[in-house]
Each structure stands twice: as C-alpha cells, then as structure tokens.
Motif scaffolding. Sequence first.
Motif, PDB file in Angstrom:
ATOM      1  N   PHE A  97       3.575  48.238  -7.993  1.00 29.94           N
ATOM      2  CA  PHE A  97       4.190  49.389  -7.331  1.00 29.94           C
ATOM      3  C   PHE A  97       5.659  49.140  -7.075  1.00 29.94           C
ATOM      4  O   PHE A  97       6.146  48.008  -7.139  1.00 29.94           O
ATOM      5  CB  PHE A  97       3.481  49.702  -6.009  1.00 29.94           C
ATOM      6  N   VAL A  98       6.373  50.226  -6.799  1.00 30.95           N
ATOM      7  CA  VAL A  98       7.737  50.147  -6.272  1.00 30.95           C
ATOM      8  C   VAL A  98       7.700  50.559  -4.807  1.00 30.95           C
ATOM      9  O   VAL A  98       6.880  51.397  -4.408  1.00 30.95           O
ATOM     10  CB  VAL A  98       8.731  51.015  -7.066  1.00 30.95           C
ATOM     11  N   LEU A  99       8.593  49.968  -4.037  1.00 33.38           N
ATOM     12  CA  LEU A  99       8.680  50.247  -2.597  1.00 33.38           C
ATOM     13  C   LEU A  99      10.140  50.337  -2.218  1.00 33.38           C
ATOM     14  O   LEU A  99      10.954  49.504  -2.646  1.00 33.38           O
ATOM     15  CB  LEU A  99       7.971  49.151  -1.812  1.00 33.38           C
ATOM     16  N   GLY A 100      10.470  51.352  -1.420  1.00 29.24           N
ATOM     17  CA  GLY A 100      11.842  51.514  -0.964  1.00 29.24           C
ATOM     18  C   GLY A 100      11.931  51.655   0.543  1.00 29.24           C
ATOM     19  O   GLY A 100      11.060  52.269   1.167  1.00 29.24           O
ATOM     20  N   PRO A 123      21.581  41.690  -7.939  1.00 25.00           N
ATOM     21  CA  PRO A 123      22.909  41.813  -8.554  1.00 25.00           C
ATOM     22  C   PRO A 123      23.341  43.264  -8.768  1.00 25.00           C
ATOM     23  O   PRO A 123      24.484  43.499  -9.180  1.00 25.00           O
ATOM     24  CB  PRO A 123      22.731  41.095  -9.891  1.00 25.00           C
ATOM     25  N   VAL A 124      22.470  44.220  -8.519  1.00 28.55           N
ATOM     26  CA  VAL A 124      22.825  45.624  -8.703  1.00 28.55           C
ATOM     27  C   VAL A 124      23.884  46.024  -7.679  1.00 28.55           C
ATOM     28  O   VAL A 124      23.751  45.736  -6.487  1.00 28.55           O
ATOM     29  CB  VAL A 124      21.578  46.514  -8.579  1.00 28.55           C
ATOM     30  N   ARG A 125      24.924  46.718  -8.147  1.00 27.89           N
ATOM     31  CA  ARG A 125      26.064  47.066  -7.292  1.00 27.89           C
ATOM     32  C   ARG A 125      25.787  48.373  -6.531  1.00 27.89           C
ATOM     33  O   ARG A 125      26.466  49.385  -6.710  1.00 27.89           O
ATOM     34  CB  ARG A 125      27.333  47.180  -8.140  1.00 27.89           C
ATOM     35  N   VAL A 134      13.605  41.867  -6.599  1.00 25.23           N
ATOM     36  CA  VAL A 134      14.562  42.554  -5.733  1.00 25.23           C
ATOM     37  C   VAL A 134      15.472  43.399  -6.624  1.00 25.23           C
ATOM     38  O   VAL A 134      16.458  42.918  -7.187  1.00 25.23           O
ATOM     39  CB  VAL A 134      15.364  41.556  -4.884  1.00 25.23           C
ATOM     40  N   ILE A 135      15.113  44.679  -6.770  1.00 25.76           N
ATOM     41  CA  ILE A 135      15.835  45.571  -7.668  1.00 25.76           C
ATOM     42  C   ILE A 135      17.154  46.019  -7.049  1.00 25.76           C
ATOM     43  O   ILE A 135      18.203  45.993  -7.688  1.00 25.76           O
ATOM     44  CB  ILE A 135      14.962  46.794  -8.019  1.00 25.76           C
ATOM     45  N   VAL A 136      17.100  46.447  -5.803  1.00 28.27           N
ATOM     46  CA  VAL A 136      18.296  46.866  -5.062  1.00 28.27           C
ATOM     47  C   VAL A 136      18.225  46.257  -3.668  1.00 28.27           C
ATOM     48  O   VAL A 136      17.160  46.200  -3.059  1.00 28.27           O
ATOM     49  CB  VAL A 136      18.376  48.409  -4.952  1.00 28.27           C
ATOM     50  N   GLY A 137      19.365  45.796  -3.165  1.00 23.81           N
ATOM     51  CA  GLY A 137      19.442  45.333  -1.788  1.00 23.81           C
ATOM     52  C   GLY A 137      19.195  43.852  -1.614  1.00 23.81           C
ATOM     53  O   GLY A 137      19.406  43.049  -2.532  1.00 23.81           O
ATOM     54  N   ARG A 138      18.721  43.496  -0.433  1.00 25.29           N
ATOM     55  CA  ARG A 138      18.517  42.098  -0.053  1.00 25.29           C
ATOM     56  C   ARG A 138      17.178  41.970   0.664  1.00 25.29           C
ATOM     57  O   ARG A 138      16.887  42.726   1.589  1.00 25.29           O
ATOM     58  CB  ARG A 138      19.648  41.635   0.866  1.00 25.29           C
ATOM     59  N   TYR A 139      16.369  41.001   0.216  1.00 26.45           N
ATOM     60  CA  TYR A 139      15.038  40.816   0.793  1.00 26.45           C
ATOM     61  C   TYR A 139      14.718  39.328   0.867  1.00 26.45           C
ATOM     62  O   TYR A 139      14.855  38.605  -0.129  1.00 26.45           O
ATOM     63  CB  TYR A 139      13.992  41.548  -0.049  1.00 26.45           C
ATOM     64  N   GLY A 195      27.275  62.740  -8.071  1.00 27.89           N
ATOM     65  CA  GLY A 195      26.918  62.560  -6.673  1.00 27.89           C
ATOM     66  C   GLY A 195      25.780  61.609  -6.386  1.00 27.89           C
ATOM     67  O   GLY A 195      25.459  61.373  -5.219  1.00 27.89           O
ATOM     68  N   ILE A 196      25.150  61.065  -7.427  1.00 24.76           N
ATOM     69  CA  ILE A 196      23.973  60.225  -7.247  1.00 24.76           C
ATOM     70  C   ILE A 196      24.126  58.928  -8.024  1.00 24.76           C
ATOM     71  O   ILE A 196      25.039  58.752  -8.833  1.00 24.76           O
ATOM     72  CB  ILE A 196      22.684  60.922  -7.743  1.00 24.76           C
ATOM     73  N   ALA A 197      23.181  57.998  -7.794  1.00 27.14           N
ATOM     74  CA  ALA A 197      22.975  56.844  -8.661  1.00 27.14           C
ATOM     75  C   ALA A 197      21.546  56.906  -9.167  1.00 27.14           C
ATOM     76  O   ALA A 197      20.638  57.358  -8.453  1.00 27.14           O
ATOM     77  CB  ALA A 197      23.216  55.539  -7.905  1.00 27.14           C
ATOM     78  N   THR A 198      21.318  56.488 -10.405  1.00 26.19           N
ATOM     79  CA  THR A 198      19.966  56.407 -10.949  1.00 26.19           C
ATOM     80  C   THR A 198      19.591  54.939 -11.142  1.00 26.19           C
ATOM     81  O   THR A 198      20.422  54.117 -11.505  1.00 26.19           O
ATOM     82  CB  THR A 198      19.831  57.145 -12.291  1.00 26.19           C
ATOM     83  N   VAL A 199      18.329  54.632 -10.872  1.00 25.70           N
ATOM     84  CA  VAL A 199      17.790  53.282 -11.046  1.00 25.70           C
ATOM     85  C   VAL A 199      16.519  53.406 -11.880  1.00 25.70           C
ATOM     86  O   VAL A 199      15.562  54.058 -11.448  1.00 25.70           O
ATOM     87  CB  VAL A 199      17.447  52.605  -9.700  1.00 25.70           C
TER      88      VAL A 199
END
Length: 294
Positions: free
Chosen positions: A237-240, A165-167, A154-159, A66-70
């Motif tokens: 840091f990481v930011l989401g 490239p992460v799906r 840019v780990i996930v998404g678009r900035y 049910g989840i994704a891990t990063v």
Amino acid sequence: MNASAVANLVTPRHISHRTTGSGHGPIVRLMSPSDYGQLIKPFVFLDLFEGPKSFLGSMPMHPHSGIATVTVVTEGNMHFDDPEAGSGAIAYGGVEWMRAGGGVWHGKEMSAGTSARVQGFQLWLALGPELENGQVDSQYLEADTMPSAGLARVIVGRYEGVQSPVRAPDGINYLLVTIPAGESWTYTPPQGHESLWMSLSRGSVSSPDSIVAGEMVIFERGSQAVILAAGATGATFVLGSAVPHPYDLKLGYYSVHTNDEALRAGEANIAEIGNRLRQQKQSDERSTSVPVFK
C-alpha cells in the motif's frame, strides 16, 4: 515512553471515509480535488493503475499547473526517457516526481518497460503560493536510489530519520509499504501531520477495521499512530500524512491553485505552451512525440 505516547499507540485511529473509486479501463480514480481531495489536501488526486503494459502507449500529452505529481510502481516496471534526465527503469519503489509549477505538458516521458503488466499509483500534491506558479522540476529515481526505513520506502518526506531525495515541499510524508503475511507495522505521524490516508494495491490489513486491495481510506484528523496488521497474503500500500494545506483549492481542468489569479496565470501559461507544442510538431514532421514540454 510517556502516557500520551502509550495512548496514541493503543487507541485506534478510526477511519472516517473509504472508497473504491471509479474505473476507467486500467485506471481507477480513487480521489479528485473536487471530492476527497478537499478533506486531505495537500493530497488532492489519486489514481491506481494496473494492466498490460500496452495501455501506457495510449496516454496522451496533457498539461498541468499548480501541482506536483508523484508516480510510484508497485508491480512490474516502466521505462523513462527525458532529454534532460536521461533514460532508465522505474520498478517497485522507483519514483517519477514532477513539479508542474506554472505550467508543463507531459505524458510521453514514461512508457512500457520489460514486464508484461504494470501496477502503481499516481498522486497529485497541491502546491503553496511560493511554488504554484514557479519553475518546473522533474526527477526520475530508480528503485535502488530510494531509501527505506524498515518495511517502508520513503517516497516523499522524512520518516524514522530517513530522508527522501525527492525535492518536495516540507510537511508531507508519502510511503510505499509492503507488510509480509501475518506481520504488523506501525506508523506514527510527525508532529502536525493531522491528515492521514492509505490505499492498498495488494492484500489486506486490519487497523482494526479491515481494508482490502483497491480501497482508499481516510483516517480521522488527529495525531494518533496507526497499527496495521497484514492478512494471510500480506499487503502492499501507499500511505500519506501531512500538515493540512491551509489554502482553498481553485480548480481548472488540469490545474489546482490557491486563488483565482494564480489559476488564471497557470491556465494562460499552459495554453501558451500548448500552442508552442503544436507549432513545433507541425514544423518538424519527424517529431512524433515530445516527452516533456515547458
């Protein structure tokens, strides 16, 4: 720039919650689906890990659904080895992405690298109904394949026009940022990204409230930008940010789903996969570990 955009840049985005989590040896649990994950879903779980590379060998095989891990590395490096993806190294800015979907067992695909110590974050993302019981998807992306936008990986998404490239599903940004000492960095969330949080692994920033290494902070809901000024030693840091996850969180021990039926299906599947994994190990004495089993 119009008046509302100017206001977004100069009005502070206040912090609504902050935590230093709870420690378990080299791992600090900053957020779980049963606490802060309820506030900023689809972000539902965050660990900060740091220690001698030997601790990686003690990670057991375990299931998810049910989840994704990063997983991102902020200092040092880790080695990955997967029969389908090959092998390589993940250092600062490198990523392991795993969409567990309907069920997977893993825990041995990542191991100690060449550095004496390693530090990084593991994040869980709750998936929507179209993916939560779907197929498993894994990616191992070395640091030189991950794009940057200024100071941010840019780990996930678009900035700022840069696409990871992460799906991952749409509507989620996850960045790894290092700000040099005395410099500032501004993050303006995309439209609809009302959930916003960050966690520091090194240094300190002011927003204008002070945030220090080891803390996770959650900003109040909204669309305002945040301006982060690094302290005397800089900051990593990481930011989401994300469009809020509109579904309830139905929790199992290793699973997060949107409804009871999906949770039952996911837990039944990981139980069946676990039985097959044990049978395989019993039938092949030479098999000491299976990196990923699905």
